[in-house]
Design a protein around this motif. Sequence first.
Motif, PDB file in Angstrom:
ATOM      1  N   UNK A 232       0.792  -1.339  -0.287  1.00 22.96           N
ATOM      2  CA  UNK A 232       0.120  -0.193   0.409  1.00 22.96           C
ATOM      3  C   UNK A 232       0.858   1.413   0.264  1.00 22.96           C
ATOM      4  N   UNK A 233       2.246   1.572   1.249  1.00 23.01           N
ATOM      5  CA  UNK A 233       3.133   2.556   0.878  1.00 23.01           C
ATOM      6  C   UNK A 233       3.449   2.820  -0.681  1.00 23.01           C
ATOM      7  N   UNK A 234       3.540   1.645  -0.845  1.00 24.94           N
ATOM      8  CA  UNK A 234       4.622   1.623  -2.452  1.00 24.94           C
ATOM      9  C   UNK A 234       3.735   2.484  -3.091  1.00 24.94           C
ATOM     10  N   UNK A 235       2.323   1.907  -3.690  1.00 28.92           N
ATOM     11  CA  UNK A 235       1.254   2.297  -4.190  1.00 28.92           C
ATOM     12  C   UNK A 235       1.078   3.567  -4.399  1.00 28.92           C
ATOM     13  N   UNK A 236       1.046   4.198  -2.998  1.00 29.89           N
ATOM     14  CA  UNK A 236       0.589   5.947  -2.635  1.00 29.89           C
ATOM     15  C   UNK A 236       1.980   5.863  -3.223  1.00 29.89           C
ATOM     16  N   UNK A 237       3.496   6.179  -2.912  1.00 27.86           N
ATOM     17  CA  UNK A 237       3.924   6.886  -2.900  1.00 27.86           C
ATOM     18  C   UNK A 237       4.488   7.136  -4.731  1.00 27.86           C
ATOM     19  N   UNK A 238       3.722   5.574  -5.691  1.00 23.62           N
ATOM     20  CA  UNK A 238       4.480   5.621  -6.783  1.00 23.62           C
ATOM     21  C   UNK A 238       2.845   6.522  -7.592  1.00 23.62           C
ATOM     22  N   UNK A 239       1.392   6.819  -6.635  1.00 28.52           N
ATOM     23  CA  UNK A 239       0.871   7.531  -7.127  1.00 28.52           C
ATOM     24  C   UNK A 239       1.481   9.207  -7.170  1.00 28.52           C
ATOM     25  N   UNK A 240       2.490  10.032  -6.309  1.00 29.18           N
ATOM     26  CA  UNK A 240       2.179  10.756  -6.341  1.00 29.18           C
ATOM     27  C   UNK A 240       3.829  11.002  -7.051  1.00 29.18           C
ATOM     28  N   UNK A 241       4.726   9.965  -6.955  1.00 25.63           N
ATOM     29  CA  UNK A 241       5.555  10.128  -8.746  1.00 25.63           C
ATOM     30  C   UNK A 241       5.527   8.914  -9.449  1.00 25.63           C
ATOM     31  N   UNK A 242       4.725   9.239 -10.553  1.00 27.62           N
ATOM     32  CA  UNK A 242       4.314   8.124 -11.822  1.00 27.62           C
ATOM     33  C   UNK A 242       5.628   7.702 -11.855  1.00 27.62           C
ATOM     34  N   UNK A 243       6.906   8.134 -12.096  1.00 25.51           N
ATOM     35  CA  UNK A 243       7.754   7.904 -12.426  1.00 25.51           C
ATOM     36  C   UNK A 243       8.576   7.044 -12.071  1.00 25.51           C
ATOM     37  N   UNK A 244       8.029   6.581 -11.027  1.00 28.67           N
ATOM     38  CA  UNK A 244       8.673   5.456 -10.474  1.00 28.67           C
ATOM     39  C   UNK A 244       8.141   4.106 -10.723  1.00 28.67           C
ATOM     40  N   UNK A 245       6.582   4.121 -11.122  1.00 30.50           N
ATOM     41  CA  UNK A 245       5.949   2.888 -11.315  1.00 30.50           C
ATOM     42  C   UNK A 245       6.740   1.627 -12.523  1.00 30.50           C
ATOM     43  N   UNK A 246       7.025   0.433 -11.896  1.00 28.99           N
ATOM     44  CA  UNK A 246       7.511  -0.537 -12.492  1.00 28.99           C
ATOM     45  C   UNK A 246       6.550  -1.725 -12.526  1.00 28.99           C
ATOM     46  N   UNK A 247       6.558  -2.834 -12.930  1.00 27.51           N
ATOM     47  CA  UNK A 247       5.656  -4.055 -12.532  1.00 27.51           C
ATOM     48  C   UNK A 247       7.058  -4.672 -11.654  1.00 27.51           C
ATOM     49  N   UNK A 248       7.752  -4.285 -10.145  1.00 28.79           N
ATOM     50  CA  UNK A 248       7.778  -5.136  -9.563  1.00 28.79           C
ATOM     51  C   UNK A 248       7.273  -5.950  -8.968  1.00 28.79           C
ATOM     52  N   UNK A 249       8.466  -6.385  -7.872  1.00 28.16           N
ATOM     53  CA  UNK A 249       7.736  -7.602  -6.921  1.00 28.16           C
ATOM     54  C   UNK A 249       6.263  -6.843  -6.764  1.00 28.16           C
ATOM     55  N   UNK A 250       6.069  -5.530  -5.691  1.00 24.53           N
ATOM     56  CA  UNK A 250       5.400  -5.425  -4.775  1.00 24.53           C
ATOM     57  C   UNK A 250       4.141  -4.806  -5.894  1.00 24.53           C
ATOM     58  N   UNK A 251       4.406  -4.815  -6.653  1.00 23.38           N
ATOM     59  CA  UNK A 251       3.040  -3.759  -7.860  1.00 23.38           C
ATOM     60  C   UNK A 251       2.553  -5.950  -8.041  1.00 23.38           C
ATOM     61  N   UNK A 252       3.090  -7.151  -8.832  1.00 28.01           N
ATOM     62  CA  UNK A 252       2.806  -8.385  -9.078  1.00 28.01           C
ATOM     63  C   UNK A 252       2.348  -8.754  -7.589  1.00 28.01           C
ATOM     64  N   UNK A 253       2.385  -8.257  -6.514  1.00 24.54           N
ATOM     65  CA  UNK A 253       1.982  -8.792  -5.229  1.00 24.54           C
ATOM     66  C   UNK A 253       0.207  -8.541  -4.911  1.00 24.54           C
ATOM     67  N   UNK A 254       0.600  -7.012  -5.676  1.00 22.28           N
ATOM     68  CA  UNK A 254      -0.581  -6.938  -4.981  1.00 22.28           C
ATOM     69  C   UNK A 254      -1.825  -6.981  -5.976  1.00 22.28           C
ATOM     70  N   UNK A 255      -1.480  -6.749  -7.811  1.00 24.04           N
ATOM     71  CA  UNK A 255      -2.319  -7.692  -8.499  1.00 24.04           C
ATOM     72  C   UNK A 255      -2.542  -8.572  -7.784  1.00 24.04           C
TER      73      UNK A 255
END
Length: 153
Positions: free
Chosen positions: A73-96
């Motif tokens: 959740x924290x990583x998703x919130x940080x990425x929502x404020x800093x879209x340039x950090x978005x990537x399909x890493x482990x946390x993103x896949x875990x969330x998916x």
Amino acid sequence: MMTQRRSFLFYCLGLSLIVGIGCAAPTLGAEAMLSTDASKPLQEMPVLTGVEWQGMSPDTKLAFVLGIGHVVTIEENVISKHPELKRKGFSAKLAEGLAGVPMDTVIGTVDTFYAAHPDEAGLPVMGVIWQQLVRPKLKTGIADKPLSKSDAP
């Protein structure tokens, strides 16, 4: 500027991990958090396996799953404020893969896996969560690479 944002992201991820562990630590027995010698200080974060999981209380299991959720959740919130950090890493896949999955289902799935596979108690809990719950729901793996049998955290 990018270094500052990256540092902020790692700070947030580290802080959330510490909070998650802080929630779980008071309810864990010394054997679950430490190696076999509790007199030695931890040098690194231990990998939680089925050996420890099976001896944990329901509240401790819930605290572990909450900690995972906080990191994501924290990583998703940080990425929502800093879209340039978005990537399909482990946390993103875990969330998916865990989207819409109740925490009780995560805990029950891990409990069921270790009960059905006592010879695999040494497997990391995150590996069980990944293989049993996350991976089956993914179309692509980490970094959007094709999924393979070896995909595991």
